[in-house]
Design a protein around this motif. Structure first.
Motif, PDB file in Angstrom:
ATOM      1  N   LEU A 110       0.833  -1.210   0.000  1.00 19.27           N
ATOM      2  CA  LEU A 110       0.000   0.000   0.000  1.00 19.27           C
ATOM      3  C   LEU A 110       0.863   1.254   0.000  1.00 19.27           C
ATOM      4  O   LEU A 110       0.671   2.163  -0.808  1.00 19.27           O
ATOM      5  CB  LEU A 110      -0.929   0.001   1.217  1.00 19.27           C
ATOM      6  N   VAL A 111       1.819   1.302   0.906  1.00 16.40           N
ATOM      7  CA  VAL A 111       2.652   2.498   1.039  1.00 16.40           C
ATOM      8  C   VAL A 111       3.442   2.737  -0.248  1.00 16.40           C
ATOM      9  O   VAL A 111       3.483   3.859  -0.776  1.00 16.40           O
ATOM     10  CB  VAL A 111       3.601   2.364   2.245  1.00 16.40           C
ATOM     11  N   TYR A 113       2.761   1.751  -3.233  1.00 17.68           N
ATOM     12  CA  TYR A 113       1.888   2.187  -4.320  1.00 17.68           C
ATOM     13  C   TYR A 113       1.623   3.681  -4.212  1.00 17.68           C
ATOM     14  O   TYR A 113       1.668   4.401  -5.212  1.00 17.68           O
ATOM     15  CB  TYR A 113       0.576   1.403  -4.309  1.00 17.68           C
ATOM     16  N   GLY A 114       1.349   4.129  -3.005  1.00 17.76           N
ATOM     17  CA  GLY A 114       1.129   5.556  -2.795  1.00 17.76           C
ATOM     18  C   GLY A 114       2.300   6.382  -3.302  1.00 17.76           C
ATOM     19  O   GLY A 114       2.129   7.335  -4.067  1.00 17.76           O
ATOM     20  N   PHE A 115       3.511   5.989  -2.936  1.00 14.88           N
ATOM     21  CA  PHE A 115       4.698   6.737  -3.349  1.00 14.88           C
ATOM     22  C   PHE A 115       4.925   6.628  -4.858  1.00 14.88           C
ATOM     23  O   PHE A 115       5.439   7.552  -5.485  1.00 14.88           O
ATOM     24  CB  PHE A 115       5.939   6.240  -2.611  1.00 14.88           C
ATOM     25  N   ARG A 117       2.624   6.106  -7.354  1.00 17.05           N
ATOM     26  CA  ARG A 117       1.623   6.499  -8.317  1.00 17.05           C
ATOM     27  C   ARG A 117       0.814   7.748  -7.980  1.00 17.05           C
ATOM     28  O   ARG A 117       0.290   8.386  -8.879  1.00 17.05           O
ATOM     29  CB  ARG A 117       0.619   5.346  -8.489  1.00 17.05           C
ATOM     30  N   LEU A 118       0.683   8.058  -6.706  1.00 16.99           N
ATOM     31  CA  LEU A 118      -0.249   9.129  -6.359  1.00 16.99           C
ATOM     32  C   LEU A 118       0.495  10.445  -6.138  1.00 16.99           C
ATOM     33  O   LEU A 118       1.614  10.461  -5.641  1.00 16.99           O
ATOM     34  CB  LEU A 118      -1.051   8.747  -5.109  1.00 16.99           C
ATOM     35  N   LEU A 130      11.828   8.769   4.531  1.00 19.83           N
ATOM     36  CA  LEU A 130      11.858   7.308   4.504  1.00 19.83           C
ATOM     37  C   LEU A 130      13.250   6.800   4.122  1.00 19.83           C
ATOM     38  O   LEU A 130      13.794   5.900   4.763  1.00 19.83           O
ATOM     39  CB  LEU A 130      10.807   6.794   3.516  1.00 19.83           C
ATOM     40  N   PHE A 167       3.619  -1.822  10.018  1.00 19.35           N
ATOM     41  CA  PHE A 167       3.707  -0.396   9.687  1.00 19.35           C
ATOM     42  C   PHE A 167       4.729  -0.133   8.592  1.00 19.35           C
ATOM     43  O   PHE A 167       5.192   0.989   8.420  1.00 19.35           O
ATOM     44  CB  PHE A 167       4.030   0.413  10.950  1.00 19.35           C
ATOM     45  N   ILE A 202      -4.740  -2.096  -7.071  1.00 17.13           N
ATOM     46  CA  ILE A 202      -3.539  -2.656  -6.444  1.00 17.13           C
ATOM     47  C   ILE A 202      -3.598  -4.180  -6.442  1.00 17.13           C
ATOM     48  O   ILE A 202      -2.646  -4.843  -6.841  1.00 17.13           O
ATOM     49  CB  ILE A 202      -3.382  -2.115  -5.009  1.00 17.13           C
TER      50      ILE A 202
END
Lengths: 295, 309
Positions: A110-111, A113-115, A117-118, A130, A167, A202
């Protein structure tokens, strides 16, 4: 065409390119490779031989090479020690494996994917932080984390090891993000036009295409969790909670340990990572070269 | 239809852009929360604890810089730092040379490469505890094969892990066995060197050694730099093997005679045996500064020998 092929040097003529120096060089290379690989494998060989010896043969001088008779019962004896129940240690380690790998794969996907694509304000800053955490030595976090988990009443439970895995983990996130970015965006866009939401994208598109990188992360995680010593040593202090690494260190520290049983235990506990390595050698090697992780 | 057009007129709060940003924050929330709770919080707390005296049984008592002053005067700190530095100075170059040598051999080979690569990499996947347990037996002065091999050359081997003068060298030799990871990284670097460079050099009459010094080493220098920095950072945090070996031999951390009292072992001892949490936290910060300084120094010298093509 025919003229060209005939004018090419015949294979016999090309063989003359190898001069004596090259042959000698190859010979030295292979001699060194064979010699050194035997040297590198020797400790394993010695360990297995020791694990199969009756106790009196293990303390013989000069060393007796081959066990006579081969004492397979050493392996059974490892698991029948009431003070150090290795079957319990294996079960504990497997609980950690399942709990941590599941958490890591889900959260990191999830994380990452966020970095990958969004778009959002502050995304690059968060990603920079990070990456920065990768450079932080473990020593600085050792004591405050121990204090945190002890305040939470988590000492002697698996929580300090499993919960943080849910996490996300910076290395895995970084690796997955790099991989996700290589997947063509059009695949997702058409799915979104068809009415899919991000989670569906996803799990229906990204995850199936990312099996190689997920495998690498899963395998490296398995090995790291199986081999981890300091974490379980700090947080688990009851024998019934020990993991295999702590159990082995404990067995090693006992004064009345029989060396042949200690070696039998070592052989047994090495097996899962070794077997995994053989099965997934390519993924392992790719994982190392891809991440620069040292394994 | 009428409803949707009236919404459009009001300029909805949830524009596509905002929606996407919201989804982003939701998705990275696990990591952000984890970072705040398990990393940033602990870092700040550790900084605070390092200025206190605290056994975890009562409240932390503020003592200012006392822990740091005590570190400067504690002979065991100097001792453990010296041991750690000695170990790094011996083990890091040894590991780099062995890893590079193995990678070059593998790069030259064409037959059974996978087999040889596996043989060299295998020790690297084994748990540090298993490695320590195994090498203790290999280095056993009376029944181990290492000293038996030395005897073939007429050398009387030392007692290794029970001899304070030799224990650390045993750990250094042991560390060279686990170079598989570095070796693979070197191998990947070597595979990236274009073959045409070697061919051109050969035509110009360059020998093997010259080709190695003029082509391989310069092109590989960023890889060497990466492995060097990672190895130094790792070796300064050595814990597992020294802990397992020293506690097994005499039951005391860093034994025999504190000869393997690595910095991390002494830190562990202060925190979890002596319950000096504040002191141990200060020690962690000192180690952090030491590691950052060394990495910085290596980085400073790197522009003299690292070439980015």
């Amino acid at each position: 065409m025919a003229i060209q092929t005939t004018s090419r040097p015949a294979p016999a003529a090309r063989r003359q390119d190898y001069n004596l120096g090259d042959i000698l060089h190859k010979g030295v290379v292979y001699a060194l490779l064979i010699g050194l690989s035997l040297l590198f494998l020797f400790p394993f060989f010695w360990m297995i031989l020791s694990a199969l010896k009756p106790e009196h043969q293990i303390y013989r001088w000069p060393p007796q090479w081959f066990p006579d008779p081969i004492q397979w019962s050493n392996f059974a004896d490892v698991f029948s020690n009431p003070y150090l129940p290795f079957q319990v240690f294996i079960k504990n380690t497997l609980i950690l494996e399942v709990g941590m790998i599941t958490g890591r794969l889900i959260s990191c996907t999830l994380v990452a994917y966020g970095f990958a694509r969004l778009e959002a304000p502050g995304r690059d800053l968060i990603f920079g932080i990070l990456l920065a955490t990768l450079m932080l030595p473990g020593a600085v976090l050792l004591i405050p984390r121990f204090i945190l988990f002890s305040q939470m009443g988590w000492i002697n439970t698996f929580n300090p090891l499993i919960v943080p895995a849910w996490f996300g983990e910076a290395y895995a996130i970084f690796l997955m993000r790099q991989f996700f970015r290589t997947i063509p965006k059009e695949l997702e866009e058409s799915a979104i036009v068809d009415g899919a939401n991000r989670l569906q994208v996803i799990f229906r598109i990204i995850v199936p295409l990312s099996i190689p990188v997920l495998t690498v992360i899963g395998i490296l995680s398995f090995k790291d969790i199986w081999n981890d010593f300091m974490g379980p040593l700090l947080y688990l202090n009851e024998i019934s909670k020990y993991t295999v690494a702590v159990g082995l260190a404990y067995l090693n520290g006992q004064f009345d340990t029989q060396m042949n049983l200690l070696m039998a235990a070592s052989v047994t506990l090495m097996m899962p990572t070794l077997i995994l390595f053989f099965i997934a050698q390519r993924a392992f090697v790719e994982g190392i070269t891809m991440t620069g992780l040292k394994g | 239809m009428a409803v949707s057009s009236s919404i459009q007129l009001r300029k909805p709060f949830w524009t596509t852009k905002r929606r996407e940003a919201a989804i982003f924050y939701l998705m990275v929330a696990p990591w952000v929360i984890g970072f705040l709770v398990f990393t940033l919080g602990p870092i700040l707390f550790s900084l605070y604890v390092s200025f206190t005296q605290w056994s975890m049984l009562s409240e932390p008592a503020w003592v200012g810089l006392e822990n740091y002053r005590n570190i400067l005067q504690d002979p065991d700190i100097g001792h453990s730092l010296a041991i750690t530095a000695k170990y790094s100075l011996a083990s890091v170059p040894l590991r780099l040379v062995v890893a590079l040598f193995l990678a070059i051999l593998l790069n030259e080979a064409t037959i059974a490469v996978g087999l040889f690569r596996t043989a060299f990499y295998l020790p690297g996947v084994v748990a540090s505890v298993s490695v320590a347990v195994l090498w203790q037996w290999i280095f056993n002065p009376r029944f181990g094969p290492f000293n038996a091999a030395l005897k073939l050359f007429g050398i009387q081997g030392p007692s290794w892990f029970s001899d304070p003068n030799w224990a650390i060298w045993g750990l250094v030799i042991m560390s060279a066995w686990g170079v598989g990871g570095e070796m693979l990284i070197f191998l990947a670097g070597l595979k990236g060197i274009p073959q045409t460079l070697y061919e051109a050099a050969e035509i110009d009459g360059a020998g093997r050694l010259q080709r190695f010094l003029r082509i391989t080493l310069p092109i590989l220098s960023p890889t060497i730099f990466f492995n060097l920095v990672m190895s130094v950072i790792g070796s300064f945090q050595t814990f597992d093997s020294a802990f397992v070996i020293s506690t097994a031999r005499a039951g005391a951390i860093g034994s025999p005679l504190k000869s393997t009292l690595f910095y991390m072992l002494y830190l562990y001892q202060n925190a979890f045996s002596f319950l000096k949490m504040g002191y141990a936290a200060a020690m962690a910060w000192v180690l952090f500064i030491v590691i950052v300084s060394i990495t910085y120094l290596i980085n400073r010298t790197s522009n003299r020998w690292v070439f980015y093509g």
